[in-house]
Design an enzyme around this catalytic site. Structure first.
Site, PDB file in Angstrom:
ATOM      1  N   GLU A 269      -9.940   5.772   6.455  1.00 39.72           N
ATOM      2  CA  GLU A 269      -8.802   6.684   6.274  1.00 39.72           C
ATOM      3  C   GLU A 269      -9.304   8.109   6.127  1.00 39.72           C
ATOM      4  O   GLU A 269     -10.325   8.333   5.479  1.00 39.72           O
ATOM      5  CB  GLU A 269      -8.020   6.274   5.018  1.00 39.72           C
TER       6      GLU A 269
ATOM      7  N   THR B  17      -1.508  -4.087   2.867  1.00 43.20           N
ATOM      8  CA  THR B  17      -1.223  -2.943   1.985  1.00 43.20           C
ATOM      9  C   THR B  17      -2.321  -2.839   0.935  1.00 43.20           C
ATOM     10  O   THR B  17      -2.137  -2.181  -0.093  1.00 43.20           O
ATOM     11  CB  THR B  17       0.144  -3.107   1.263  1.00 43.20           C
TER      12      THR B  17
ATOM     13  N   ARG C 277      -6.591  -2.871   1.258  1.00 43.94           N
ATOM     14  CA  ARG C 277      -7.609  -1.927   1.714  1.00 43.94           C
ATOM     15  C   ARG C 277      -7.973  -2.277   3.143  1.00 43.94           C
ATOM     16  O   ARG C 277      -8.115  -3.460   3.487  1.00 43.94           O
ATOM     17  CB  ARG C 277      -8.874  -2.014   0.833  1.00 43.94           C
TER      18      ARG C 277
ATOM     19  N   HIS D 294      -0.848   4.977   4.130  1.00 43.00           N
ATOM     20  CA  HIS D 294      -1.174   4.546   2.760  1.00 43.00           C
ATOM     21  C   HIS D 294      -0.047   4.933   1.779  1.00 43.00           C
ATOM     22  O   HIS D 294      -0.232   5.716   0.853  1.00 43.00           O
ATOM     23  CB  HIS D 294      -2.513   5.159   2.318  1.00 43.00           C
TER      24      HIS D 294
HETATM   25  C1  8YV Z   1      -2.832   4.709  -4.679  1.00 48.62           C
HETATM   26  C2  8YV Z   1      -3.780   2.403  -4.140  1.00 48.62           C
HETATM   27  O1  8YV Z   1      -1.945   5.543  -4.054  1.00 48.62           O
HETATM   28  O2  8YV Z   1      -3.729   2.240  -6.486  1.00 48.62           O
HETATM   29  C3  8YV Z   1      -4.267   1.919  -5.453  1.00 48.62           C
HETATM   30  O3  8YV Z   1      -5.259   1.157  -5.432  1.00 48.62           O
HETATM   31  O4  8YV Z   1      -4.212   1.974  -3.132  1.00 48.62           O
HETATM   32  C4  8YV Z   1      -2.733   3.413  -3.936  1.00 48.62           C
HETATM   33  O5  8YV Z   1      -1.510   2.784  -4.095  1.00 48.62           O
HETATM   34  C5  8YV Z   1      -4.180   5.346  -4.649  1.00 48.62           C
HETATM   35  O6  8YV Z   1      -5.207   4.463  -4.927  1.00 48.62           O
HETATM   36  C6  8YV Z   1      -4.276   6.459  -5.648  1.00 48.62           C
HETATM   37  O7  8YV Z   1      -5.605   6.778  -5.964  1.00 48.62           O
END
Ligand code: 8YV
Length: 329
Positions: A273, A242, A244, A291
Site C-alpha cells: 500500500e 479486509t 492485511r 484501506h
Molecule cells: C486502521 C487497521 O485504519 O487497525 C488496523 O489494524 O488496519 C486499520 O483499520 C489502521 O491500522 C490505523 O493505523
C-alpha cells in the site's frame, strides 16, 4: 510539591480534532497538522525525542528504527489494531512497551467486509462504473448477472473479534458459516454462530463459495493464500480481504482473476500500500478500496480514546489496558 513534567507524545498522523485537543491537554503533544506521512528522517528524529510515539499503519517501526530510539522512548502507543508494522521483539528487547486499539473497530470492519462480499458477488462497483461511463444501454434479462449469497458457504480465515462479527452479519444474509482458526471456538459461540470448524485450511478452501480473510498479519499468515492454496478454490469462488494484503499472494491472485480461475475479489488491503498490482486495476471482477475497513468517524474517535487511555495509564505507572505481547504473534 513540584509538578511532574508532562511526557512528550509525538503523533505521526492527523487524528480527529477532539482526540488531538485532549492529547494537548494531558501531555506535551507534537501533532502532524498537515497529515503528511513522516519520512524516515522525521521518524528517526521522533524516536530520538519522544517519550511516547503514536504511529499508524503507514509508519514502518522496524528493527533499525527502534534501535535508533533514544533511551527516553518507553511506549509505542499504536493508533490501530494491527501491529505488523512494528518490530515487537526488538521493542521488547529495548524495554519499549507497545499498545494497540482492539475492540473499537470490530463492528465497522465487519460491516465493510460484508459490504465487500455483497459488492463483489453482485458486481456493484462494475455496475456503477457502467452507469457513470454513459455506456449503459438499459436493463436486460441476462445483463450483469451476479451470484446469490443466500444458501452459499462462507469460509472465514481467522475467527477472532472481526471474524465473529462478520459471521453474525453473514448469517443474516443466509450464508452458512465455516471457519479456520488457530483454535476452535468455545462450543457455545460455535453453536450461536452455527459455525463449522475446519482444522485443515486446505480442506475448507476447496469447498467454500466465499472466503474472507480476517486473521492478523504474522510471520505465520504471510502469503497464507499462496499459489498452491489459491488453486484449491472453486472457480466460482470469491475472496474478500479486509485484514492485511500480505495474507494473499497478490500477483498470483491478479493472474487467476484475470484468467477467471477465481470469480471475483473484494480487496480493502494490498501488499504494497498504497500501490496496487496494475493487473488488478484493469479487472472488472474486483472491488478495490483504499484501506477503509475501520474508516468511520466513530471508530477513529474511539481508537484515539484508547490511545489516550493506554498512554495515560502507562505514564501514571499502571499497566496499559491494551499492551501487545510479541509472544502472542
Ligand atoms: C486502521 C487497521 O485504519 O487497525 C488496523 O489494524 O488496519 C486499520 O483499520 C489502521 O491500522 C490505523 O493505523
Amino acid at each position: 510539591m513540584a509538578e511532574r513534567k508532562k511526557p512528550l507524545i509525538i503523533v505521526t498522523r492527523k487524528l480527529p480534532d477532539m482526540i488531538e485537543t485532549r492529547m494537548m491537554e494531558l501531555f506535551t503533544a507534537r501533532l502532524n497538522l498537515d497529515d503528511h506521512p513522516l519520512s524516515r528522517d522525521e521518524l528517526v528524529q521522533a524516536v530520538q525525542t519522544a517519550d511516547v510515539l503514536v504511529p499508524t499503519v503507514t509508519d514502518r517501526i522496524d528493527e533499525a528504527l527502534i534501535r535508533a530510539a533514544g533511551p527516553q522512548l518507553k511506549l509505542i502507543a499504536n493508533f490501530g489494531n494491527g501491529v505488523d508494522h512494528i518490530d515487537l521483539k526488538v521493542a521488547r528487547e529495548r524495554g519499549i512497551a507497545v499498545t494497540n486499539t482492539p475492540g473499537v473497530l470490530t463492528e465497522d470492519t465487519a460491516d465493510m467486509t460484508m459490504a465487500l462480499i455483497l459488492a463483489t458477488a453482485r458486481r456493484l462497483t462494475e455496475g456503477e462504473r457502467l452507469v457513470r461511463s454513459g455506456r449503459w444501454t438499459g436493463w436486460g434479462p441476462t445483463t450483469m448477472l451476479g451470484s446469490r449469497l443466500g444458501g452459499k458457504r462462507l469460509g472465514i480465515i481467522g475467527m477472532g473479534r472481526i471474524g465473529q462479527a462478520l459471521a453474525r452479519r453473514a448469517k443474516g444474509f443466509g450464508l452458512s458459516i465455516h471457519y479456520h482458526n488457530r483454535k476452535q471456538l468455545h462450543p457455545e459461540i460455535e453453536a450461536e454462530l452455527d459455525a463449522t470448524y475446519w482444522e485443515s485450511l486446505d480442506q475448507m478452501l476447496a469447498r467454500m463459495d466465499v472466503i474472507s480473510i480476517n486473521c492478523p498479519r504474522t510471520p505465520a499468515t504471510y502469503h497464507l493464500l499462496n499459489a498452491r492454496r489459491l488453486q484449491l478454490l472453486k472457480p466460482s469462488a470469491i475472496i474478500v480481504n479486509t485484514s492485511r494484503g500480505e495474507a494473499i499472494d497478490e500477483a498470483t491472485l491478479a493472474r487467476m482473476l484475470q484468467r477467471k480461475e477465481i470469480a471475483g475479489a473484494g480487496l480493502d488491503v494490498f501488499e504494497q500500500e498504497p500501490s496496487v498490482d496494475p493487473k488488478l486495476l484493469k479487472l472488472e471482477n474486483v472491488v478495490l478500496l483504499p484501506h477503509l475497513g475501520s474508516a468511520t468517524y466513530e471508530s477513529r474517535v474511539e481508537m484515539g480514546e484508547k490511545v489516550i487511555i493506554n498512554i495515560k495509564s502507562f505514564v501514571d505507572g499502571h499497566a496499559p489496558p491494551d499492551r501487545v505481547l510479541d509472544l502472542l504473534f
